[in-house]
Design a protein around this motif. Structure first.
Motif, PDB file in Angstrom:
ATOM      1  N   ILE A 160      -2.350  14.309 -15.903  1.00 17.92           N
ATOM      2  CA  ILE A 160      -1.366  13.999 -16.951  1.00 17.92           C
ATOM      3  C   ILE A 160      -1.873  12.844 -17.819  1.00 17.92           C
ATOM      4  N   GLY A 161      -3.122  12.944 -18.197  1.00 14.15           N
ATOM      5  CA  GLY A 161      -3.647  11.956 -19.141  1.00 14.15           C
ATOM      6  C   GLY A 161      -4.196  10.691 -18.521  1.00 14.15           C
ATOM      7  N   VAL A 162      -4.107  10.537 -17.219  1.00 16.85           N
ATOM      8  CA  VAL A 162      -4.686   9.337 -16.610  1.00 16.85           C
ATOM      9  C   VAL A 162      -6.210   9.432 -16.710  1.00 16.85           C
ATOM     10  N   PRO A 163      -6.867   8.407 -17.262  1.00 17.57           N
ATOM     11  CA  PRO A 163      -8.320   8.492 -17.440  1.00 17.57           C
ATOM     12  C   PRO A 163      -9.061   8.682 -16.116  1.00 17.57           C
ATOM     13  N   ALA A 164     -10.176   9.411 -16.163  1.00 20.87           N
ATOM     14  CA  ALA A 164     -10.982   9.624 -14.959  1.00 20.87           C
ATOM     15  C   ALA A 164     -11.381   8.283 -14.365  1.00 20.87           C
ATOM     16  N   GLY A 165     -11.361   8.214 -13.048  1.00 23.54           N
ATOM     17  CA  GLY A 165     -11.815   6.993 -12.377  1.00 23.54           C
ATOM     18  C   GLY A 165     -10.713   5.994 -12.110  1.00 23.54           C
ATOM     19  N   LEU A 166      -9.575   6.154 -12.795  1.00 23.31           N
ATOM     20  CA  LEU A 166      -8.484   5.192 -12.584  1.00 23.31           C
ATOM     21  C   LEU A 166      -7.675   5.632 -11.363  1.00 23.31           C
ATOM     22  N   ASP A 167      -8.316   5.492 -10.194  1.00 26.65           N
ATOM     23  CA  ASP A 167      -7.731   6.063  -8.991  1.00 26.65           C
ATOM     24  C   ASP A 167      -7.091   4.990  -8.122  1.00 26.65           C
ATOM     25  N   PHE A 168      -5.806   5.185  -7.851  1.00 28.03           N
ATOM     26  CA  PHE A 168      -5.086   4.242  -6.997  1.00 28.03           C
ATOM     27  C   PHE A 168      -4.718   4.904  -5.673  1.00 28.03           C
ATOM     28  N   ASP A 169      -5.555   5.836  -5.229  1.00 23.94           N
ATOM     29  CA  ASP A 169      -5.239   6.546  -3.995  1.00 23.94           C
ATOM     30  C   ASP A 169      -5.684   5.697  -2.809  1.00 23.94           C
ATOM     31  N   VAL A 170      -4.725   5.128  -2.095  1.00 25.30           N
ATOM     32  CA  VAL A 170      -5.060   4.240  -0.989  1.00 25.30           C
ATOM     33  C   VAL A 170      -4.631   4.844   0.358  1.00 25.30           C
ATOM     34  N   GLN A 195       0.845  -1.205   0.000  1.00 26.83           N
ATOM     35  CA  GLN A 195       0.000   0.000   0.000  1.00 26.83           C
ATOM     36  C   GLN A 195       0.881   1.256   0.000  1.00 26.83           C
ATOM     37  N   ALA A 196       1.923   1.251   0.831  1.00 26.70           N
ATOM     38  CA  ALA A 196       2.801   2.413   0.936  1.00 26.70           C
ATOM     39  C   ALA A 196       3.552   2.652  -0.371  1.00 26.70           C
ATOM     40  N   LEU A 197       4.050   1.570  -0.990  1.00 26.81           N
ATOM     41  CA  LEU A 197       4.819   1.740  -2.229  1.00 26.81           C
ATOM     42  C   LEU A 197       3.940   2.259  -3.356  1.00 26.81           C
ATOM     43  N   VAL A 198       2.720   1.728  -3.462  1.00 25.39           N
ATOM     44  CA  VAL A 198       1.825   2.185  -4.525  1.00 25.39           C
ATOM     45  C   VAL A 198       1.358   3.616  -4.241  1.00 25.39           C
ATOM     46  N   GLN A 199       1.035   3.898  -2.998  1.00 27.89           N
ATOM     47  CA  GLN A 199       0.584   5.249  -2.655  1.00 27.89           C
ATOM     48  C   GLN A 199       1.658   6.286  -2.979  1.00 27.89           C
ATOM     49  N   ALA A 200       2.910   5.978  -2.600  1.00 29.82           N
ATOM     50  CA  ALA A 200       3.989   6.945  -2.820  1.00 29.82           C
ATOM     51  C   ALA A 200       4.273   7.130  -4.305  1.00 29.82           C
ATOM     52  N   SER A 201       4.065   6.088  -5.105  1.00 29.83           N
ATOM     53  CA  SER A 201       4.509   6.145  -6.497  1.00 29.83           C
ATOM     54  C   SER A 201       3.416   6.500  -7.492  1.00 29.83           C
ATOM     55  N   CYS A 202       2.160   6.421  -7.106  1.00 34.08           N
ATOM     56  CA  CYS A 202       1.073   6.603  -8.085  1.00 34.08           C
ATOM     57  C   CYS A 202       0.342   7.923  -7.925  1.00 34.08           C
ATOM     58  N   GLY A 203       0.894   8.853  -7.184  1.00 35.64           N
ATOM     59  CA  GLY A 203       0.266  10.160  -7.116  1.00 35.64           C
ATOM     60  C   GLY A 203       0.149  10.714  -5.716  1.00 35.64           C
ATOM     61  N   ARG A 258      -9.218   0.918  -3.651  1.00 31.92           N
ATOM     62  CA  ARG A 258      -8.512  -0.354  -3.451  1.00 31.92           C
ATOM     63  C   ARG A 258      -8.990  -1.381  -4.478  1.00 31.92           C
ATOM     64  N   ASP A 259     -10.318  -1.428  -4.703  1.00 33.32           N
ATOM     65  CA  ASP A 259     -10.848  -2.389  -5.682  1.00 33.32           C
ATOM     66  C   ASP A 259     -10.320  -2.076  -7.076  1.00 33.32           C
ATOM     67  N   THR A 260     -10.278  -0.790  -7.423  1.00 38.21           N
ATOM     68  CA  THR A 260      -9.740  -0.405  -8.738  1.00 38.21           C
ATOM     69  C   THR A 260      -8.281  -0.848  -8.853  1.00 38.21           C
ATOM     70  N   THR A 261      -7.505  -0.576  -7.796  1.00 36.73           N
ATOM     71  CA  THR A 261      -6.090  -0.948  -7.815  1.00 36.73           C
ATOM     72  C   THR A 261      -5.936  -2.450  -7.990  1.00 36.73           C
ATOM     73  N   ALA A 262      -6.725  -3.220  -7.228  1.00 38.65           N
ATOM     74  CA  ALA A 262      -6.613  -4.678  -7.319  1.00 38.65           C
ATOM     75  C   ALA A 262      -7.010  -5.163  -8.706  1.00 38.65           C
ATOM     76  N   SER A 263      -8.048  -4.561  -9.294  1.00 39.13           N
ATOM     77  CA  SER A 263      -8.504  -5.077 -10.587  1.00 39.13           C
ATOM     78  C   SER A 263      -7.526  -4.716 -11.714  1.00 39.13           C
TER      79      SER A 263
END
Ligand code: HEC
Length: 382
Positions: free
Chosen positions: A87-97, A63-71, A136-141
């Motif tokens: 920066i072009g990331v589509p709406a809804g593709l949120d990995f904020d954990v 969780q910490a590694l993804v949070q720090a690196s994905c925004g 979290r569900d978006t990140t996992a999927s």
């Protein structure tokens, strides 16, 4: 102007959206145990905890590694990032954990939490919890695609991506640093965490006893709550204790003269550095602005008591970047107004953050709180 870090975003799954990616296998999930019992399986465990070295906030390692690196909650894959900030990331593709709650002393909406059903579901906490769970569900999927990007080296992106990762070192319960995402161990932590469905720490409480520090605290439904974690050993709120644990080890390298004793024996037994090293000379400008040493360059015994006079009630120097009316290094009984505290919090309005170099605060809130306690008690030379 956008903050510079926006330019360095990881645009993770865009290529995949366009071309359709094959998920490489995420492999086995090794969940481990929240209680920290050894379960015998080798490799990373999704429930292993790390702590933010600034505020002590816990997360699972992946969780910490993804949070720090994905925004990190502010750009790219963060819900709060909009328009150019994505920066072009589509709406809804949120990995904020990010955690939905910390303890009530930090966030009053986290006091007296109720189960998230009926009217309770409308509470600020439950709304944040629902958002976290959806992210979290978006990140996992997207797990397979995320791992493809990481393995292909698309992420973390370039030299500036480095900085994003370096902003906050995460420390493990044994006080070693969490490996970075661009190491084999870091990648394997994220792979395992994704394979386990990206479990998240949802909130914290203050541990009622030191023994509870690493144990899970009482949770509501479908959340993981753990106690706020270790901050390392704190100094006592006295100048000499603060001096030896913080000033001498993190400041004197720039706020001291070039020293011929760099690798030789300091007769002072209080010197915490290996083989009695005496640091200094790294920044002539820093030394000109503020000398945090004492009169004897070869024996540091009197350095705390002698350097006290360079800070307390002393206006910022013409050799630094802060000289001006009312700008004082340490103002007895006024921690927040003291330039030294403002610089350690990286909230100063002149010159740079201290210790200089990273652009952000690097000393933990807990340590700064001890320094403020000393200042608020009148900053005695004790
Ligand atoms: C890498 C070098 C470096 C390190 C490490 C460093 N400083 Fe500094 N410091 C400087 C420089 C250069 C200045 C002058 C420019 C400025 O104010 O940004 C300065 C200025 C300051 C000032 C303002 C002095 C004045 O009169 O304007 C304070 C207070 C200060 N540092 C405190 C600290 C403390 C406390 C630490 C350790 C926690 C620390 N510094 C570590 C380089 C350093």
């Amino acid at each position: 102007m956008l903050p510079r870090r926006l330019l360095v975003c990881a645009i993770l799954p865009i290529a995949c959206l366009a071309s359709g990616c094959n998920d490489r296998d995420l492999g086995e999930c090794n969940l481990g145990s929240l209680e920290g019992d050894e379960d015998g399986l080798p490799g990373p465990k999704a429930f292993d905890l790390v702590y933010n070295s600034i505020d002590g906030r816990p997360m699972f390692e992946g969780q910490a590694l993804v949070q720090a690196s994905c925004g990190n909650g502010s750009f790219c894959h963060a819900p709060s990032a909009v328009g150019a900030g994505r920066i072009g990331v589509p709406a809804g593709l949120d990995f904020d954990v990010q955690l939905a709650c910390t303890d009530p002393s930090v966030d009053p909406t986290c006091a007296n939490l109720q189960p998230c059903e009926g009217a309770g579901a409308q509470s600020p906490y439950c709304e944040r919890l629902e958002r976290l769970q959806s992210n979290r569900d978006t990140t996992a999927s997207w797990g397979g695609d995320i791992m493809n990007e990481i393995r292909d080296g698309t992420m973390p992106p370039g030299a500036a991506g480095e900085q994003v990762q370096n902003d906050t070192p995460w420390i493990r319960p044994n006080l070693t640093e969490l490996p970075r995402l661009d190491t084999k161990e870091g990648r394997d932590i994220v792979r395992n965490w994704l394979a386990c469905g990206a479990p998240v720490v949802a909130r914290t409480e203050i541990a009622p006893t030191p023994q509870n520090e690493l144990a899970p605290c009482q949770s509501l439904e479908d959340e993981v709550c753990v106690y706020s974690g270790p901050q390392g050993d704190l100094p006592d709120p006295t100048w000499s204790s603060i001096y030896w644990s913080l000033i001498f080890t993190q400041c004197v390298t720039c706020h001291g003269p070039a020293n011929s004793n760099l690798n030789s024996d300091d007769p002072n037994p209080a010197n915490p550095l290996e083989t009695g090293t005496i640091p200094g000379g790294a920044s002539p400008q820093g030394f000109a602005a503020l000398d945090l040493t004492g009169s004897d360059p070869a024996d540091t015994s009197n350095w705390p008591s002698e350097s006290h006079g360079a800070l307390v009630d002393v206006p910022a120097s013409a050799a630094g970047a802060c000289e001006g009316p009312g700008v004082i290094n340490v103002i007895p009984t006024d921690g927040p107004g003291s330039l030294m505290i403002q610089k350690m919090r990286a909230e100063q309005t002149c010159g740079r953050e201290m210790p200089l170099g990273s652009g952000t605060q690097t000393i933990s809130n807990a340590v700064i709180a001890v320094v403020e306690q000393w200042i608020n008690a009148g900053a005695p030379n004790d």
